[in-house]
Every structure is written in structure tokens, then in C-alpha cells.
Design an enzyme around this catalytic site. Structure first.
Site, short mmCIF file in Angstrom:
data_model
loop_
_atom_site.label_atom_id
_atom_site.label_comp_id
_atom_site.label_asym_id
_atom_site.label_seq_id
_atom_site.Cartn_x
_atom_site.Cartn_y
_atom_site.Cartn_z
N SER A 121 0.98 -1.17 0.09
CA SER A 121 -0.08 -0.10 0.08
C SER A 121 1.02 1.22 0.13
CB SER A 121 -1.03 -0.21 1.13
OG SER A 121 -1.89 1.05 1.05
N HIS B 253 -3.95 -0.76 -4.66
CA HIS B 253 -5.35 -1.06 -4.55
C HIS B 253 -6.27 -0.50 -5.85
CE1 HIS B 253 -5.07 -1.08 0.12
NE2 HIS B 253 -4.36 -0.06 -0.13
N GLU C 124 -5.33 -5.37 -5.12
CA GLU C 124 -4.75 -5.98 -3.73
C GLU C 124 -4.76 -7.23 -3.72
OE1 GLU C 124 -8.50 -4.87 -1.44
OE2 GLU C 124 -8.02 -2.51 -1.50
#
Length: 283
Positions: free
Chosen positions: A148, A190, A217
């Protein structure tokens, strides 16, 4: 009247994405990786960091919950068999000069950056002694991974924030300096889950790079030299803007739509590879 600006396709040899001759490996994760089941991506990180002999440092600088997040990854990496796992938390910039943190990185075989806020990573680490040690150890062969926010910070210029689920426009993505482990790319995470194609294209138009990577993801890319490999359950969207023939960025006012012509798009799932030097999938 303002005439359209045509930009010929370029193949600039200076825009080289492949890692330098002496390097370690990068494992760049799109977020929300499996932490309870097979842990395929985290397992690969441990394996590539030395397996049962791995000495792993978890960097919690991006998160506002360093104790909780650090403990979670210690548990995971120990369960997967790493020999030694410790947390380095540089919540303040002065922590990046702590001899204990520098020693931990110096002795590591793998460094893992957690998720959170990528701006915190550069605020606390950029142009510090600890950043220099990270780059030195990477040149000596360690594995550096990030999920992330820890993925977003990998290039020399990173997306700090921006809108998802929108068409590309000038102000959709805000850019700032990243940590520079992988030059001449833009990375977004994401990706499919938050509809971020528009912001990746906007970022590429603002800050021209050879390639843009949109990582879903529970999906990762591993990069060793000039070869990228996809790991995980989703896909990686690769945008090659080196072939772009036209964009209208120079003409745009706020909230006006971006035009981008001639870019290449590749969608690669688990097991597929991509040659960064040739900018082409390996089929």
C-alpha cells in the site's frame, strides 16, 4: 487560439526502468495482502529474503498504529519461518539517526514497509542517514518490500494522494518525491478495487515516466534486475507512455479532462513476467 501540441513517440535510453547492475530485489504489494491463509505474497518475501535464515526489519513509519501493526507482521513472518524479525519505528525524523535503527537495517536481509500514509515515509526518512543505509544495503543485495503506502513510495516520484473512480484530469493526482528504489515509474495500489486508472494516467501525464504500474489488492510485483513478475490473486495494469503521440496537459485549466493518445496498456495476472528494459510482456 491555442494549437494542439503533438508529442512524438520517444524511446529515451535515459529512461531506464531496470535496476542498476548491483541491486537487491523489490517486492511491491498493492495492499490488503493475505495475512491469515496461505500468505502467498508474504511467504515469497520471506523466501527471497533468505528463507529460514531471513533477518527481517519491519518499518512502521507509514502507520499511525506502529505497535499494533508491527506486532502483526512479527507474528506473520515468524510463523512463516524467518530467523529474526524486529520492528524499526521512525515516527519522528530524528529517529532516522538512531544507531539501533541503522544497525538493524545494516544486519537485515529483508526490509518490509507497512501501509499507512506514504507522505510520512518521505517526511521521516528522505535525505537521512537511514535512507542512505537502505540504499546501500539494497545495492548489496537485500530485498525491500512495501505494501500500500509502502508500495507507493518506491519510485523517485510518487502519488501522495488523489481521487479514484474518475476520468483523468490535471488535478486528480498530487505528486511528491518518493524513496527512489525504482526510477522512472509511477506506482498506484488498491488499483482495481478503488478505480484508480484515471489517477494513474493523470500522474503519468504530470510527471512523465517510462511506465505506470497499477497493482491490485493481494497482488504484488517482484522486480529483480530488468524482469518483473506478478504474484497473487489479482492483476497488474502496466501503462507504457513512451509511445504517447499527444496529450493536452499544457492546455488544461482546473477540472478539465485529459487527452492521452498512443499509450500502451498491458494487464498481467499471476505468473506473467514483463521485461522492463524492452517494455514488453514475456509470453
Amino acid at each position: 487560439m491555442v494549437s494542439q501540441i503533438e508529442t512524438p513517440a520517444q524511446d529515451d535510453p535515459q529512461e531506464n526502468v531496470a535496476l542498476p547492475e548491483t541491486h537487491g530485489e523489490l517486492v511491491i504489494i498493492g495492499g490488503a495482502e493475505d495475512k491469515e491463509g496461505e500468505c502467498k505474497i508474504l511467504r515469497e518475501f520471506v523466501r527471497r529474503s533468505g528463507g529460514l535464515d531471513a533477518h527481517i526489519v519491519v518499518m512502521t513509519v507509514a502507520t499511525g498504529l506502529p505497535g499494533e501493526v508491527g506486532a502483526q507482521y512479527i507474528d506473520i513472518f515468524e510463523r512463516l519461518g524467518a530467523k529474526d524479525v524486529q520492528v524499526v519505528d521512525t515516527g519522528k525524523r530524528e529517529d532516522a539517526s538512531d544507531p539501533r535503527a541503522i544497525e538493524a537495517i545494516s544486519q537485515s536481509t529483508g526490509v518490509f514497509f507497512t501501509g499507512g500514509n506514504q507522505a510520512r515515509i518521505t517526511e521521516c526518512l528522505k535525505d537521512t542517514e537511514l535512507e542512505a543505509v537502505l540504499h546501500r544495503r539494497f545495492s548489496e543485495g537485500i530485498v525491500i518490500a512495501g505494501t500500500s503506502a509502502g508500495a507507493a513510495m518506491m519510485p523517485d516520484m510518487m502519488i501522495v494522494e488523489g481521487e479514484g473512480e474518475t476520468n483523468p484530469r490535471r488535478e486528480v493526482a498530487r505528486m511528491d518525491r518518493g524513496m527512489g528504489f525504482l526510477p522512472n515509474v509511477i506506482i498506484d495500489q488498491h488499483f482495481a478495487q478503488r478505480g484508480r486508472l484515471g489517477r494513474l494516467l493523470s500522474a503519468l501525464a504530470q510527471q512523465p515516466a517510462s511506465l505506470g504500474f497499477g497493482i491490485d489488492e493481494n497482488t504484488a510485483i517482484s522486480i529483480n534486475g530488468k524482469i518483473l513478475e506478478v504474484i497473487g490473486e489479482g492483476a497488474v495494469t502496466i501503462v507504457d507512455e513512451s509511445t504517447v503521440t499527444h496529450n493536452n496537459m499544457a492546455e488544461l485549466l482546473h477540472d478539465e479532462a485529459l487527452a492521452l493518445c498512443g499509450a500502451k496498456l498491458h494487464i498481467l495476472p499471476h505468473g506473467y513476467k514483463f521485461d522492463l528494459e524492452q517494455r514488453s510482456p514475456i509470453l
